[in-house]
Design a protein around this motif. Structure first.
Motif, PDB file in Angstrom:
ATOM      1  N   ASP A  81      65.456 -12.476  30.075  1.00 17.22           N
ATOM      2  CA  ASP A  81      64.268 -12.166  29.179  1.00 17.22           C
ATOM      3  C   ASP A  81      64.343 -12.852  27.904  1.00 17.22           C
ATOM      4  O   ASP A  81      63.351 -13.239  27.375  1.00 17.22           O
ATOM      5  CB  ASP A  81      64.763 -10.647  29.012  1.00 17.22           C
ATOM      6  N   TYR A  82      65.404 -13.253  27.426  1.00 15.32           N
ATOM      7  CA  TYR A  82      65.468 -13.663  26.249  1.00 15.32           C
ATOM      8  C   TYR A  82      65.990 -15.191  25.721  1.00 15.32           C
ATOM      9  O   TYR A  82      66.146 -15.613  24.690  1.00 15.32           O
ATOM     10  CB  TYR A  82      66.595 -12.936  25.021  1.00 15.32           C
ATOM     11  N   ALA A  83      66.297 -15.876  26.884  1.00 18.28           N
ATOM     12  CA  ALA A  83      67.016 -17.227  26.744  1.00 18.28           C
ATOM     13  C   ALA A  83      65.770 -18.203  26.020  1.00 18.28           C
ATOM     14  O   ALA A  83      66.303 -18.724  24.977  1.00 18.28           O
ATOM     15  CB  ALA A  83      67.383 -17.738  28.044  1.00 18.28           C
ATOM     16  N   GLY A  84      64.708 -18.025  26.587  1.00 25.70           N
ATOM     17  CA  GLY A  84      63.798 -18.866  25.786  1.00 25.70           C
ATOM     18  C   GLY A  84      63.346 -18.648  24.389  1.00 25.70           C
ATOM     19  O   GLY A  84      63.396 -19.701  23.567  1.00 25.70           O
ATOM     20  N   LEU A  85      63.257 -17.504  24.034  1.00 28.19           N
ATOM     21  CA  LEU A  85      63.149 -16.966  22.785  1.00 28.19           C
ATOM     22  C   LEU A  85      64.275 -17.387  21.790  1.00 28.19           C
ATOM     23  O   LEU A  85      64.110 -17.668  20.641  1.00 28.19           O
ATOM     24  CB  LEU A  85      62.693 -15.673  22.553  1.00 28.19           C
ATOM     25  N   VAL A  86      65.289 -17.163  22.282  1.00 30.64           N
ATOM     26  CA  VAL A  86      66.689 -17.400  21.354  1.00 30.64           C
ATOM     27  C   VAL A  86      66.751 -18.982  21.226  1.00 30.64           C
ATOM     28  O   VAL A  86      67.132 -19.416  20.127  1.00 30.64           O
ATOM     29  CB  VAL A  86      67.981 -16.998  22.400  1.00 30.64           C
ATOM     30  N   VAL A  87      66.525 -19.870  22.298  1.00 31.51           N
ATOM     31  CA  VAL A  87      66.464 -21.331  21.990  1.00 31.51           C
ATOM     32  C   VAL A  87      65.517 -21.628  21.179  1.00 31.51           C
ATOM     33  O   VAL A  87      65.602 -22.593  20.269  1.00 31.51           O
ATOM     34  CB  VAL A  87      66.353 -21.892  23.486  1.00 31.51           C
ATOM     35  N   PHE A  88      64.329 -21.237  21.151  1.00 27.05           N
ATOM     36  CA  PHE A  88      63.266 -21.456  20.503  1.00 27.05           C
ATOM     37  C   PHE A  88      63.502 -21.041  18.965  1.00 27.05           C
ATOM     38  O   PHE A  88      63.164 -21.978  18.051  1.00 27.05           O
ATOM     39  CB  PHE A  88      61.889 -20.431  20.843  1.00 27.05           C
ATOM     40  N   GLY A  89      63.815 -19.852  18.747  1.00 21.48           N
ATOM     41  CA  GLY A  89      64.252 -19.639  17.168  1.00 21.48           C
ATOM     42  C   GLY A  89      65.246 -20.430  16.892  1.00 21.48           C
ATOM     43  O   GLY A  89      65.485 -20.977  15.633  1.00 21.48           O
TER      44      GLY A  89
END
Length: 200
Positions: free
Chosen positions: A19-27
């Motif tokens: 769910d959150y891998a993309g957003l964590v890397v993005f941030g």
């Protein structure tokens, strides 16, 4: 004939990675680079890695994480191809708008999409599923509208903070606010299903 027990559920942390891998890397990339285009590369790569990880660990992907992950890759890819961050900024508006439309549309046809997605984990009445569906659709509309206001009126860094961790935290808080309604409904169902006390 006894029924076979349901298959064991995968650890929750696996789904969180999906769910959150993309957003964590993005941030994280934006925090280091202060460049939204560079962070978008992180979003695309992180989303793809999260989906591949989930597929490898679970042999399947739930519909909603698959939809959001592919959407992140699509809108992130458009931003990178056209060198325009508007695509990635509008992603939340479009995706949440589609989710809200899908939920309301399903209700209009007498369907309960959240029951299909979560029915194995939550035993709720159809009335509770309808209320939950309406509330989540309203939340998606609210998030889409706020996203439009923030990215159009605020500095880029403010929008990034709104996108992560702001939106996931708001979604988590919203979900917690639904717990009293769900617990009340489940308790009512248990009481209705309980056998009557023996007559004296």
């Amino acid at each position: 004939m006894s029924q076979s027990p349901p298959p064991p559920q995968p650890p929750r942390w696996i789904q969180m990675v999906v769910d959150y891998a993309g957003l964590v890397v993005f941030g994280g990339v934006y925090l280091v680079s202060r460049n939204l285009m560079t962070a978008t590369w992180g979003l695309v790569a992180g989303s793809a890695a999260g989906l591949l990880f989930g597929l490898a660990m679970q042999r399947k992907l739930a519909l909603l994480p698959l939809f959001t992950g592919l959407s992140a890759m699509l809108f992130g890819g458009l931003s990178l191809v056209f060198h325009n961050t508007v695509f990635i900024k509008m992603k939340l508006t479009i995706v949440d708008g589609l989710l809200a439309a899908g939920l309301f549309g399903a209700l209009a046809f007498g369907k309960l999409p959240l029951k299909v997605l979560l029915g194995e984990a939550l035993k709720l009445s159809d009335g509770a599923w309808r209320r939950l569906t309406v509330r989540y659709a309203a939340f998606f509309i609210f998030a889409a509208v706020v996203n439009e206001v923030v990215w159009r009126t605020q500095p880029e860094a403010t929008w990034v903070l709104f996108r992560f961790p702001g939106v996931p935290l708001a979604a988590l808080l919203f979900s917690f606010t639904q717990l009293p309604m769900m617990m009340k409904d489940m308790k009512a169902q248990e009481e209705a299903a309980a056998p009557p006390p023996p007559s004296e």
